[in-house]
Design a protein around this motif. Structure first.
Motif, PDB file in Angstrom:
ATOM      1  N   ASP A  59       7.550  14.252  11.483  1.00 38.93           N
ATOM      2  CA  ASP A  59       8.599  14.534  12.064  1.00 38.93           C
ATOM      3  C   ASP A  59       9.910  14.642  11.360  1.00 38.93           C
ATOM      4  OD1 ASP A  59       7.131  14.768  14.624  1.00 38.93           O
ATOM      5  OD2 ASP A  59       7.817  12.757  15.561  1.00 38.93           O
ATOM      6  N   ARG A  60       9.828  13.755  10.513  1.00 37.74           N
ATOM      7  CA  ARG A  60      11.263  13.610   9.637  1.00 37.74           C
ATOM      8  C   ARG A  60      10.901  14.625   8.399  1.00 37.74           C
ATOM      9  NH1 ARG A  60      13.919   7.838  10.786  1.00 37.74           N
ATOM     10  NH2 ARG A  60      12.545   7.126  12.581  1.00 37.74           N
ATOM     11  N   GLY A  61       9.752  15.019   8.082  1.00 38.71           N
ATOM     12  CA  GLY A  61       9.582  15.554   6.759  1.00 38.71           C
ATOM     13  C   GLY A  61       9.724  14.519   5.427  1.00 38.71           C
ATOM     14  N   LEU A  62       9.216  13.447   5.658  1.00 34.72           N
ATOM     15  CA  LEU A  62       9.440  12.240   4.638  1.00 34.72           C
ATOM     16  C   LEU A  62       8.298  12.443   3.553  1.00 34.72           C
ATOM     17  CD1 LEU A  62      10.022   9.228   6.493  1.00 34.72           C
ATOM     18  CD2 LEU A  62      11.755  10.617   5.670  1.00 34.72           C
ATOM     19  N   ASP A  63       8.554  12.425   2.308  1.00 34.12           N
ATOM     20  CA  ASP A  63       7.593  12.478   1.323  1.00 34.12           C
ATOM     21  C   ASP A  63       7.471  11.356   0.166  1.00 34.12           C
ATOM     22  OD1 ASP A  63       5.467  13.978  -0.231  1.00 34.12           O
ATOM     23  OD2 ASP A  63       6.771  14.327  -1.545  1.00 34.12           O
ATOM     24  N   ASN A  64       8.423  10.341   0.791  1.00 31.70           N
ATOM     25  CA  ASN A  64       8.495   9.150   0.005  1.00 31.70           C
ATOM     26  C   ASN A  64       7.985   7.754   0.437  1.00 31.70           C
ATOM     27  OD1 ASN A  64      10.582   8.991   1.970  1.00 31.70           O
ATOM     28  ND2 ASN A  64      11.987   8.068   0.604  1.00 31.70           N
ATOM     29  N   VAL A  65       6.776   8.055   1.409  1.00 29.00           N
ATOM     30  CA  VAL A  65       6.323   7.014   2.007  1.00 29.00           C
ATOM     31  C   VAL A  65       4.674   6.931   1.836  1.00 29.00           C
ATOM     32  CG1 VAL A  65       5.597   5.582   4.230  1.00 29.00           C
ATOM     33  CG2 VAL A  65       7.902   6.906   3.907  1.00 29.00           C
ATOM     34  N   ARG A  66       3.786   6.117   1.331  1.00 32.83           N
ATOM     35  CA  ARG A  66       2.489   6.184   1.392  1.00 32.83           C
ATOM     36  C   ARG A  66       1.998   5.002   2.214  1.00 32.83           C
ATOM     37  NH1 ARG A  66       3.776  10.256  -0.282  1.00 32.83           N
ATOM     38  NH2 ARG A  66       3.238  11.322  -1.918  1.00 32.83           N
ATOM     39  N   VAL A  67       0.859   4.913   2.683  1.00 31.79           N
ATOM     40  CA  VAL A  67       0.418   3.835   3.827  1.00 31.79           C
ATOM     41  C   VAL A  67      -0.951   3.219   3.432  1.00 31.79           C
ATOM     42  CG1 VAL A  67      -0.043   3.842   6.242  1.00 31.79           C
ATOM     43  CG2 VAL A  67       1.557   5.396   5.560  1.00 31.79           C
ATOM     44  N   TYR A  68      -0.887   2.210   3.459  1.00 31.76           N
ATOM     45  CA  TYR A  68      -2.480   1.238   3.413  1.00 31.76           C
ATOM     46  C   TYR A  68      -2.711   0.974   4.915  1.00 31.76           C
ATOM     47  CZ  TYR A  68      -2.782   0.956  -1.694  1.00 31.76           C
ATOM     48  OH  TYR A  68      -2.704   1.054  -3.041  1.00 31.76           O
ATOM     49  N   ARG A  69      -3.963   0.982   5.291  1.00 28.70           N
ATOM     50  CA  ARG A  69      -4.422   0.317   6.526  1.00 28.70           C
ATOM     51  C   ARG A  69      -5.540  -0.652   6.007  1.00 28.70           C
ATOM     52  NH1 ARG A  69      -8.727   1.567  10.525  1.00 28.70           N
ATOM     53  NH2 ARG A  69      -8.221  -0.015  12.071  1.00 28.70           N
ATOM     54  N   ILE A  70      -5.008  -1.712   5.049  1.00 25.25           N
ATOM     55  CA  ILE A  70      -5.923  -2.676   4.818  1.00 25.25           C
ATOM     56  C   ILE A  70      -5.365  -3.949   4.761  1.00 25.25           C
ATOM     57  CG2 ILE A  70      -7.744  -1.363   3.532  1.00 25.25           C
ATOM     58  CD1 ILE A  70      -6.372  -2.060   0.987  1.00 25.25           C
ATOM     59  N   ASP A  71      -5.894  -5.117   4.668  1.00 21.52           N
ATOM     60  CA  ASP A  71      -5.206  -6.377   4.630  1.00 21.52           C
ATOM     61  C   ASP A  71      -4.400  -6.443   3.580  1.00 21.52           C
ATOM     62  OD1 ASP A  71      -4.874  -9.123   4.065  1.00 21.52           O
ATOM     63  OD2 ASP A  71      -6.630  -9.899   4.739  1.00 21.52           O
ATOM     64  N   ALA A  72      -3.293  -6.925   3.581  1.00 18.78           N
ATOM     65  CA  ALA A  72      -2.160  -7.036   2.671  1.00 18.78           C
ATOM     66  C   ALA A  72      -2.562  -7.689   1.307  1.00 18.78           C
ATOM     67  CB  ALA A  72      -0.937  -7.516   3.051  1.00 18.78           C
ATOM     68  N   ASN A  73      -3.473  -8.623   1.731  1.00 26.22           N
ATOM     69  CA  ASN A  73      -4.004  -9.601   0.573  1.00 26.22           C
ATOM     70  C   ASN A  73      -4.759  -8.428  -0.518  1.00 26.22           C
ATOM     71  OD1 ASN A  73      -3.358 -12.580   0.707  1.00 26.22           O
ATOM     72  ND2 ASN A  73      -4.251 -11.981   2.827  1.00 26.22           N
ATOM     73  N   ASP A  74      -5.562  -7.697   0.223  1.00 31.98           N
ATOM     74  CA  ASP A  74      -6.361  -6.728  -0.683  1.00 31.98           C
ATOM     75  C   ASP A  74      -5.325  -5.685  -1.545  1.00 31.98           C
ATOM     76  OD1 ASP A  74      -8.778  -7.921   0.215  1.00 31.98           O
ATOM     77  OD2 ASP A  74      -9.229  -6.343   1.320  1.00 31.98           O
ATOM     78  N   VAL A  75      -4.238  -5.300  -0.644  1.00 34.99           N
ATOM     79  CA  VAL A  75      -3.437  -4.421  -1.416  1.00 34.99           C
ATOM     80  C   VAL A  75      -2.692  -5.128  -2.656  1.00 34.99           C
ATOM     81  CG1 VAL A  75      -1.028  -3.444  -1.297  1.00 34.99           C
ATOM     82  CG2 VAL A  75      -2.692  -3.258   0.618  1.00 34.99           C
ATOM     83  N   ILE A  76      -2.468  -6.343  -2.402  1.00 34.58           N
ATOM     84  CA  ILE A  76      -1.503  -7.290  -3.509  1.00 34.58           C
ATOM     85  C   ILE A  76      -2.871  -7.444  -4.724  1.00 34.58           C
ATOM     86  CG2 ILE A  76      -0.819  -9.338  -4.131  1.00 34.58           C
ATOM     87  CD1 ILE A  76       0.288  -9.460  -1.371  1.00 34.58           C
ATOM     88  N   ASP A  77      -3.973  -7.877  -4.510  1.00 32.53           N
ATOM     89  CA  ASP A  77      -5.020  -8.272  -5.590  1.00 32.53           C
ATOM     90  C   ASP A  77      -5.463  -7.224  -5.882  1.00 32.53           C
ATOM     91  OD1 ASP A  77      -4.022 -10.786  -4.909  1.00 32.53           O
ATOM     92  OD2 ASP A  77      -6.086 -11.287  -3.681  1.00 32.53           O
ATOM     93  N   LEU A  78      -5.950  -5.913  -5.410  1.00 29.66           N
ATOM     94  CA  LEU A  78      -6.676  -4.925  -5.903  1.00 29.66           C
ATOM     95  C   LEU A  78      -6.131  -3.542  -6.110  1.00 29.66           C
ATOM     96  CD1 LEU A  78      -9.623  -5.615  -3.464  1.00 29.66           C
ATOM     97  CD2 LEU A  78      -9.406  -6.389  -5.726  1.00 29.66           C
ATOM     98  N   CYS A  79      -4.857  -3.509  -5.496  1.00 27.37           N
ATOM     99  CA  CYS A  79      -4.049  -2.114  -5.529  1.00 27.37           C
ATOM    100  C   CYS A  79      -3.051  -1.897  -6.216  1.00 27.37           C
ATOM    101  CB  CYS A  79      -4.089  -1.470  -3.923  1.00 27.37           C
ATOM    102  SG  CYS A  79      -5.539  -1.551  -3.114  1.00 27.37           S
ATOM    103  N   LEU A  80      -2.214  -3.118  -6.392  1.00 26.12           N
ATOM    104  CA  LEU A  80      -1.054  -3.016  -7.242  1.00 26.12           C
ATOM    105  C   LEU A  80      -0.745  -3.645  -8.533  1.00 26.12           C
ATOM    106  CD1 LEU A  80       1.413  -3.679  -4.174  1.00 26.12           C
ATOM    107  CD2 LEU A  80       0.950  -1.360  -5.102  1.00 26.12           C
ATOM    108  N   PRO A  81      -0.416  -2.780  -9.356  1.00 20.99           N
ATOM    109  CA  PRO A  81      -0.298  -3.552 -10.734  1.00 20.99           C
ATOM    110  C   PRO A  81       0.869  -4.542 -10.767  1.00 20.99           C
ATOM    111  CG  PRO A  81       0.386  -1.221 -10.821  1.00 20.99           C
ATOM    112  CD  PRO A  81      -0.004  -1.513  -9.617  1.00 20.99           C
ATOM    113  N   ASP A  82       0.995  -5.466 -11.762  1.00 20.09           N
ATOM    114  CA  ASP A  82       1.954  -6.513 -11.933  1.00 20.09           C
ATOM    115  C   ASP A  82       3.258  -5.881 -12.029  1.00 20.09           C
ATOM    116  OD1 ASP A  82       0.235  -8.273 -11.556  1.00 20.09           O
ATOM    117  OD2 ASP A  82      -0.090  -9.062 -13.339  1.00 20.09           O
ATOM    118  N   ALA A  83       4.202  -6.296 -11.595  1.00 14.48           N
ATOM    119  CA  ALA A  83       5.693  -6.296 -12.009  1.00 14.48           C
ATOM    120  C   ALA A  83       5.945  -4.366 -11.690  1.00 14.48           C
ATOM    121  CB  ALA A  83       5.893  -6.416 -13.228  1.00 14.48           C
ATOM    122  N   CYS A  84       5.345  -4.224 -10.541  1.00  9.50           N
ATOM    123  CA  CYS A  84       5.555  -2.746 -10.452  1.00  9.50           C
ATOM    124  C   CYS A  84       6.596  -2.501  -9.223  1.00  9.50           C
ATOM    125  CB  CYS A  84       4.285  -2.106  -9.579  1.00  9.50           C
ATOM    126  SG  CYS A  84       3.496  -2.237  -8.243  1.00  9.50           S
TER     127      CYS A  84
END
Length: 241
Positions: free
Chosen positions: A111-136
């Motif tokens: 509705d807002r035409g946003l292009d600066n958002v991405r979404v995970y639908r998983i446990d935040a612990n998995d995002v932190i441990d498996l998906c995001l590089p350090d110091a990013c």
């Protein structure tokens, strides 16, 4: 944002989490509206991120180098969309396990035409441990997490020393961890955890809560609480090393 308690035997979707043991959430089986469902079908392939993507490079995901924010538990997504719309020069990653909330955020994105958002639908612990590089990350936001107000459930609270240290490694030095709650006991717990956390300093001074930053939207949930006389506590800590 705030996750409400559900019956103890509510199922946890295995696609959402790989975790075992104590969890900070119970998966609600709320129905999606038709609009949320259609938005999910159209936009998840564009804006959705999964565990299978592995460790991401945010510059490739967003196609640029920009200030990167992570919100854990965005609820129905309106506040995250508000922040992303107000700061198009920044990028935002939202994490939410509840399907209706993900659908609602994707509808806001459309509705807002946003292009600066991405979404995970998983446990935040998995995002932190498996998906995001350090110091990013430049900022991590945890707004109104489930307070688990009964004392025997306090171990389920998301904000715990071990969790905070794992977040620390994903923040750049100088990056901000922003916590907010409307439960005074949880605010005290958060402050105790943060005061004892290596590598963090309170931006407001020792054991001081912060005024609400202008860039944190006031949610309908928060407005309702204020009408009922509930307080709101913000904590802002920056990574020192």
């Amino acid at each position: 944002m705030t996750e409400q308690n559900t019956p103890k035997d509510a199922a946890v979707d295995s696609s959402v989490t790989t975790r075992r043991g104590i969890r900070s959430f119970v998966l609600r089986q709320g129905r999606m509206t038709e609009g949320q469902k259609k938005a999910y079908e159209r936009s998840w392939p564009v804006y959705g991120l999964t565990r299978e993507h592995g460790m991401i490079d945010p510059r490739q995901v967003f196609g640029r180098e920009a200030m990167l924010n992570l919100e854990i538990g965005f609820g129905m997504g309106k506040s995250l969309a508000d922040m992303a719309e107000a700061a198009p020069e920044q990028d935002f990653i939202g994490v939410e396990v509840h399907l209706a909330g993900v659908g609602a955020l994707l509808k806001e994105i459309e509705d807002r035409g946003l292009d600066n958002v991405r979404v995970y639908r998983i446990d935040a612990n998995d995002v932190i441990d498996l998906c995001l590089p350090d110091a990013c990350l430049d900022r991590v936001m945890v707004f109104f997490p489930d307070p688990w107000h009964k004392k025997r459930h306090h171990k389920r609270r998301l904000v715990q020393p071990e969790f905070v240290q794992r977040l620390r490694h994903k923040l750049r030095v100088g990056g901000i961890l922003h916590l907010a709650t409307d439960w005074e006991n949880y605010a005290e717990h958060m402050m105790e955890v943060m005061n004892g956390s290596e590598g963090f300093a309170n931006t407001q001074g020792e054991s001081e809560y912060s005024p609400r930053p202008e860039d944190r939207p006031i949610t309908k949930f928060e407005q309702r609480g204020e009408r009922l006389g509930h307080g709101v506590w913000d904590l802002l800590f920056h990574r020192t090393n």
